[in-house]
Design a protein around this motif. Structure first.
Motif, PDB file in Angstrom:
ATOM      1  N   VAL A 184       5.559   8.692  -4.914  1.00 56.91           N
ATOM      2  CA  VAL A 184       4.542   8.015  -4.102  1.00 56.91           C
ATOM      3  C   VAL A 184       5.045   7.800  -2.684  1.00 56.91           C
ATOM      4  O   VAL A 184       4.292   7.977  -1.706  1.00 56.91           O
ATOM      5  N   GLN A 185       6.319   7.457  -2.527  1.00 53.43           N
ATOM      6  CA  GLN A 185       6.883   7.259  -1.195  1.00 53.43           C
ATOM      7  C   GLN A 185       6.830   8.549  -0.379  1.00 53.43           C
ATOM      8  O   GLN A 185       6.448   8.541   0.793  1.00 53.43           O
ATOM      9  N   TRP A 186       7.216   9.675  -0.997  1.00 56.21           N
ATOM     10  CA  TRP A 186       7.202  10.942  -0.247  1.00 56.21           C
ATOM     11  C   TRP A 186       5.782  11.340   0.143  1.00 56.21           C
ATOM     12  O   TRP A 186       5.545  11.816   1.268  1.00 56.21           O
ATOM     13  N   PHE A 188       3.322   9.293   0.656  1.00 56.49           N
ATOM     14  CA  PHE A 188       2.930   8.338   1.694  1.00 56.49           C
ATOM     15  C   PHE A 188       3.526   8.741   3.048  1.00 56.49           C
ATOM     16  O   PHE A 188       2.835   8.719   4.073  1.00 56.49           O
ATOM     17  N   ALA A 191       1.570  11.606   4.474  1.00 60.98           N
ATOM     18  CA  ALA A 191       0.277  11.179   5.029  1.00 60.98           C
ATOM     19  C   ALA A 191       0.454  10.464   6.365  1.00 60.98           C
ATOM     20  O   ALA A 191      -0.306  10.694   7.314  1.00 60.98           O
ATOM     21  N   VAL A 192       1.465   9.602   6.461  1.00 60.45           N
ATOM     22  CA  VAL A 192       1.721   8.880   7.705  1.00 60.45           C
ATOM     23  C   VAL A 192       2.080   9.859   8.825  1.00 60.45           C
ATOM     24  O   VAL A 192       1.623   9.709   9.965  1.00 60.45           O
TER      25      VAL A 192
END
Length: 212
Positions: A184-186, A188, A191-192
């Protein structure tokens, strides 16, 4: 307003985003592998005792199996946070043992104390418990890059040595399974990165403000 995409910056950002998405997908694959490994590990404590592994890494089929080692002499002690058999927390004391004139030696999680400055009197001997791994202090980047050294085997004592309390028996819940969170962090981060780049392009294409 027409937004132009400069070649090199767009290429660099695209590659970075693809890499981050790839890392996220890889973490999801690792999650499935870890769940299968945890199912195996959960059944290991009930299996018969086995020989203690001399070298890392500890295979999943041996993790948390019963075993024993002979600590010829304690070279040094160190401590870190741990959990006792009664559920309380404290400082787990780990002995670095010599097992002969040569060889890798062995690590023994010998017990737990309330204070970080306890001085265990145990100097060695035969001790039994479960096969575990040394505490993992490796960085995430070293593990992702494949440069992290494998964790050494460590015996988790079934009975505490004199002066220490008994450690909580190991279980599958002690094995971290953070791959979904990492995925999920990667995603995210990817996307950022896309949002920031699009905002930068929009700002770059905006006409200059009228100074009047």
């Amino acid at each position: 307003m027409k937004v132009r995409f400069p070649l090199w910056p767009t290429l660099i950002v695209s590659v970075a985003v693809l890499v981050m998405i790839g890392l996220g997908i890889w973490q999801l694959q690792r999650r499935a592998e870890k769940e299968a490994m945890l199912a195996l590990v959960a059944a290991n404590p009930a299996k018969p005792a086995t020989a203690f592994p001399a070298f890392p890494p500890v295979p999943a089929e041996l993790l948390f199996r019963r075993s024993s080692v002979h600590c010829l002499h304690v070279v040094r002690w160190h401590s870190e946070a741990g959990r006792a058999a009664d559920g309380s927390t404290g400082y787990r004391y780990i002995a670095e043992c010599r097992t002969g004139a040569e060889g890798p030696g062995v690590l023994v999680a010998a017990g737990i104390a309330r204070m970080p400055d306890a001085k265990p009197s145990w100097q060695g001997g035969q001790i039994s418990g479960w096969i575990g791994e040394e505490p993992d202090h490796r960085s995430l980047l070293s593990r992702i890059g494949g440069k992290a050294m494998p964790l050494r085997p460590m015996l988790i004592a079934g009975e505490a040595v004199p002066g220490l309390a008994r450690l909580a028996p190991p279980g599958a819940a002690d094995v971290p399974n953070n791959h979904l969170a990492y995925a999920v962090q990667w995603f995210f981060f990817a996307a950022v990165a896309v949002v920031i780049y699009l905002l930068a392009l929009r700002k770059r294409a905006s006409p200059p403000a009228d100074p009047r």
